[in-house]
Write a protein that holds these residues in place. Structure first.
Motif, PDB file in Angstrom:
ATOM      1  N   ASN A 185       0.875  -1.183   0.000  1.00 49.81           N
ATOM      2  CA  ASN A 185       0.000   0.000   0.000  1.00 49.81           C
ATOM      3  C   ASN A 185       0.901   1.218   0.000  1.00 49.81           C
ATOM      4  OD1 ASN A 185      -1.656  -2.249   1.600  1.00 49.81           O
ATOM      5  ND2 ASN A 185      -3.072  -0.879   0.565  1.00 49.81           N
ATOM      6  N   CYS A 186       0.901   1.903  -1.122  1.00 53.61           N
ATOM      7  CA  CYS A 186       1.874   2.977  -1.327  1.00 53.61           C
ATOM      8  C   CYS A 186       1.191   4.345  -1.363  1.00 53.61           C
ATOM      9  CB  CYS A 186       2.617   2.739  -2.643  1.00 53.61           C
ATOM     10  SG  CYS A 186       3.980   3.879  -2.914  1.00 53.61           S
ATOM     11  N   SER A 187       1.957   5.360  -1.018  1.00 52.31           N
ATOM     12  CA  SER A 187       1.458   6.738  -1.071  1.00 52.31           C
ATOM     13  C   SER A 187       1.536   7.283  -2.499  1.00 52.31           C
ATOM     14  CB  SER A 187       2.255   7.603  -0.104  1.00 52.31           C
ATOM     15  OG  SER A 187       3.631   7.525  -0.431  1.00 52.31           O
ATOM     16  N   ASN A 188       1.254   8.579  -2.672  1.00 53.46           N
ATOM     17  CA  ASN A 188       1.225   9.186  -4.008  1.00 53.46           C
ATOM     18  C   ASN A 188       2.600   9.145  -4.663  1.00 53.46           C
ATOM     19  OD1 ASN A 188      -1.213  10.240  -2.685  1.00 53.46           O
ATOM     20  ND2 ASN A 188      -1.370  11.543  -4.505  1.00 53.46           N
ATOM     21  N   ASN A 189       2.639   8.619  -5.878  1.00 53.16           N
ATOM     22  CA  ASN A 189       3.886   8.578  -6.653  1.00 53.16           C
ATOM     23  C   ASN A 189       3.977   9.795  -7.559  1.00 53.16           C
ATOM     24  OD1 ASN A 189       4.751   5.132  -7.383  1.00 53.16           O
ATOM     25  ND2 ASN A 189       3.680   5.904  -5.603  1.00 53.16           N
ATOM     26  N   TYR A 190       5.187  10.137  -7.948  1.00 54.24           N
ATOM     27  CA  TYR A 190       5.399  11.158  -8.980  1.00 54.24           C
ATOM     28  C   TYR A 190       6.668  10.792  -9.729  1.00 54.24           C
ATOM     29  CZ  TYR A 190       8.993  12.991  -5.891  1.00 54.24           C
ATOM     30  OH  TYR A 190      10.115  13.098  -5.111  1.00 54.24           O
TER      31      TYR A 190
END
Ligand code: NAD
Ligand code: TYD
Length: 354
Positions: A185-190
């Motif tokens: 479960n990952c946070s926002n990527n950029y």
């Protein structure tokens, strides 16, 4: 050995495929439906590379998945394919339920049949890795501690509800059938190849096009941001060393309000590509009506993956965001092609005759 990646023409999936083939020679079967978010231009650098096989298809197509598994005998499935944009899920949730829930179900059933028929080492080694989001945990209050893997699920948008449902299916297929799964479960990527409907690429594209920079509500909503190749390395670590049945939260230790993200982008663009009139891109900021049900804050406690698998992000936000802006400035054709849909012509040119 081979891995099967779903959604490898999207933002994170294509970064994962490129990164995977940079790190190893293990072939990748890349299954992607090529929705509006899937773009084969993302892996154009792999044209002619025998380690990469692209298959256009739907994860809801059981016969296709059965055929791919039988033909390529992958040792792992890495499942990225999803409808991923919260705003689109508000306007039209149906496709989110179909792909994120039914699609994951179909993939799990195909994986279960395939894995059940394996024997010996291939059976023991097989993994199904499910790529999910921190949004399943709901919204935090300003003083709440960051999400851990044991936080209750409280999804608030059709997108996060559909991802939460898929996480539950993955968990159940392990507990009930013994399928060797892991979930992140990952946070926002950029980073590069991010479709310009999401905050960071949209702001860069709009700034350069002289358009408004639309801030939802008061711009004080907080997300944790992770450079995309750090997400890729976390998934590689989980595949290599993760414990079957476990969930790993992945994050960048970088909580920031949206307005600060936009101000950071403006500062970089003012430096690297100043406006012709000498004014700052800050002139283009426009506050617009908030997103319905907008989650106020996400934050990730990524200590478990660090403690158990030795993973930490390599990029800071400062290094990652500069690389990202530089990539968009150097790849304005990619943005233009995405926006005018001409990559679809490229698709016809490159794939239809094969
Ligand atoms: P994306 O929208 O850029 O890409 C999704 C890809 O899946 C596209 O290439 C699309 O064509 C493909 N796809 C969609 N429906 C399909 C179907 N039915 N069959 C086959 N392929 C299909 O998404 P992304 O940002 O790269 O996200 C990838 C995964 O990571 C998703 O599961 C998402 O929930 C998760 N995630 C994303 C973020 C983020 O910040 N972007 C953060 C955490 C988790
Ligand atoms: P987004 O990139 O859509 O990711 P998510 O909703 O999955 O976190 O949006 C990130 C944040 O930026 C979110 O709080 C909504 C906000 N936002 C804006 O303020 N303006 C925009 O035009 C967009 C696309 C997002």
């Amino acid at each position: 050995m081979t891995i099967l990646v779903t959604g490898g023409a999207g933002f994170i999936g294509s970064n994962f495929v490129l990164d995977w083939l940079k790190q190893s020679d293990e072939p990748v079967i890349n299954l992607d439906k090529l929705t509006y978010a899937g773009n084969p231009e993302n892996f154009a650098s792999l044209t002619g590379d025998a380690r990469h096989t692209f298959v256009q298809g739907d994860i809801c197509d059981r016969a296709l998945i059965d055929r791919l598994l039988a033909e390529h005998q992958p040792r792992a499935i890495v499942h990225f394919a999803a409808e991923s944009h919260v705003d689109r899920s508000i306007h039209g949730p149906g496709e989110f339920l179909r792909t994120n829930i039914d699609g994951t179900f179909t993939l799990l059933e195909a994986a279960r049949a395939y894995w059940s028929a394996l024997e010996g080492d291939p059976k023991t080694a097989f993994r199904f890795h499910h790529v999910s989001t921190d949004e399943v945990y709901g919204s935090l209050k300003p003083t709440d501690p960051p999400f851990t893997e044991t936080n209750p699920y409280e999804p608030n948008s059709p997108y996060s509800a559909s991802k939460a449902a898929s996480d539950h299916l993955v968990r159940a297929w392990h507990h009930t059938y013994g399928l060797p799964v892991t979930t992140s479960n990952c946070s926002n990527n950029y980073g590069p190849y991010h479709f310009p409907e999401k905050l960071i690429p949209l702001m860069i594209a709009n700034a350069l096009a002289g358009k408004a920079l639309p801030i939802y509500g008061d711009g004080q909503q907080i997300r944790d941001w992770l450079y995309v190749t750090d997400h890729c390395s976390a998934i590689r670590a989980i595949l290599a060393k993760g414990k079957v049945g476990e969930v790993y939260n992945v994050g960048g230790w970088n909580e920031m309000p949206n307005i600060e993200i936009v101000q950071t982008l403006i500062k970089l663009l003012d430096e690297l590509s100043p406006r012709a009139d000498g004014k700052s891109y800050a002139e283009q900021i426009t506050y617009v009506t908030d997103r319905p049900g907008h989650d106020r804050r996400y934050a990730i406690d990524a200590r478990k993956i660090e403690r158990e698998l030795g993973w930490r992000p390599a990029e800071t936000f400062q290094t990652g965001i500069r690389k990202t802006v530089e990539w968009y400035l150097a790849n304005q054709d990619w943005v233009a092609n995405v926006l005018n849909g001409s990559y679809r012509e490229w698709l016809a040119k490159n794939y239809e005759a094969r």
